[in-house]
Design an enzyme around this catalytic site. Sequence first.
Site, PDB file in Angstrom:
ATOM      1  N   LEU A 155     -34.966  30.340  67.338  1.00  0.00           N
ATOM      2  CA  LEU A 155     -35.856  31.604  67.594  1.00  0.00           C
ATOM      3  C   LEU A 155     -37.056  31.622  67.671  1.00  0.00           C
ATOM      4  CD1 LEU A 155     -33.797  33.010  64.768  1.00  0.00           C
ATOM      5  CD2 LEU A 155     -33.094  33.086  67.188  1.00  0.00           C
ATOM      6  N   ASP A 156     -36.914  32.757  68.812  1.00  0.00           N
ATOM      7  CA  ASP A 156     -38.671  32.602  68.783  1.00  0.00           C
ATOM      8  C   ASP A 156     -39.293  33.412  67.832  1.00  0.00           C
ATOM      9  OD1 ASP A 156     -38.364  32.162  71.697  1.00  0.00           O
ATOM     10  OD2 ASP A 156     -37.978  34.549  72.632  1.00  0.00           O
ATOM     11  N   PRO A 157     -40.771  33.377  67.792  1.00  0.00           N
ATOM     12  CA  PRO A 157     -41.629  33.787  66.573  1.00  0.00           C
ATOM     13  C   PRO A 157     -41.276  35.091  65.924  1.00  0.00           C
ATOM     14  CG  PRO A 157     -42.806  32.285  68.239  1.00  0.00           C
ATOM     15  CD  PRO A 157     -41.419  32.492  68.027  1.00  0.00           C
TER      16      PRO A 157
END
Length: 330
Positions: A72-74
């Site tokens: 998951l992206d930050p």
Amino acid sequence: MPKDEQAGPLSGLFGVVKPSGPTSMSLVNDVKKLVANSPLFVEKSKLAQKAKSGKKGKFRRDAVKIGQGGTLDPLADGVLVIGVGKGTKKLSDFLDCVKEYRTTCLLGCETDTYDSEGKQVRLAPWHHVTREQVEKTLEQFKGEIEQIPPIFSALKMDGMPLYEYARKGIPLPRPIEKRKVTVHELELVEWLGSDHSFRFPEKKFTKEEQEALQKTLKSVDSSTSIEDQPDQEVPPEKAPTAFVLRMKVSGGTYVRSIVHDLAHTLGSAGHVVTLTRSRQGAFTLEPKEEGDRACVPWEVFQSALADEGDVDGEGRRRWEKEVLAKMEVV
């Protein structure tokens, strides 16, 4: 779980509720600090060796295998599936499984990363977009569709990441290959209008960076333009329209691309400002169906990293009990 299965070391899969901010791998590394020192997952002989060495607080990175089933992206939060031991061999199953997301789109501004972590690429009118128009346009994005991955992505073309072409103004050797994905469900669940606190990213392209990006984009589509077309018919202090989408999609789907392409189709520009993965396979934030598995809140691990606390009558710490209750043993 039967008591003989609790003796350890165990292998399995469990979901963690990732918060927005940290990277997925930083969370996996933090979980490993606990897992690699737990009799649930590591042979007692290895733990005894560690204790004998006297290196308090240290952990053996080779004591147990651990990994995650889809980054998951930050910016994003939600379900992050973690595999331990033999469970790591099943993590690839989660790359192609059906996933559910909830995302907020902010109209009026396009960014290089298609989300609020990036830089402004261009501004576009947004006041003309209505709820009814969005709901009608969503129909074009349901079923099997083709997506073009973002130009600022790590996908490689002839050995070089796409974002390197864009940053350096290098013409692409060929158009970015489209990907077929399936959008099983897509609906507008909340219309925020201007009643929100979201704003455009403050980071902007320099003139040189904008020219480089334009050069790269025009190499595959001569009609492409990234010139600003700010909305002249609304006061600058008024927040642009935002709305929330819920979707169920196949593996490999770019949620950010759906938001980006939808905004274009609406005659505007847009980017993602919130993104939550609510389901990945059987792991979900809200178990509803038979076979669904709840996820362990990140606060449980965060608390244990600060202080693992006392063990109960069965020799379990709080974080171990939480994982045992929600883990799929492999």
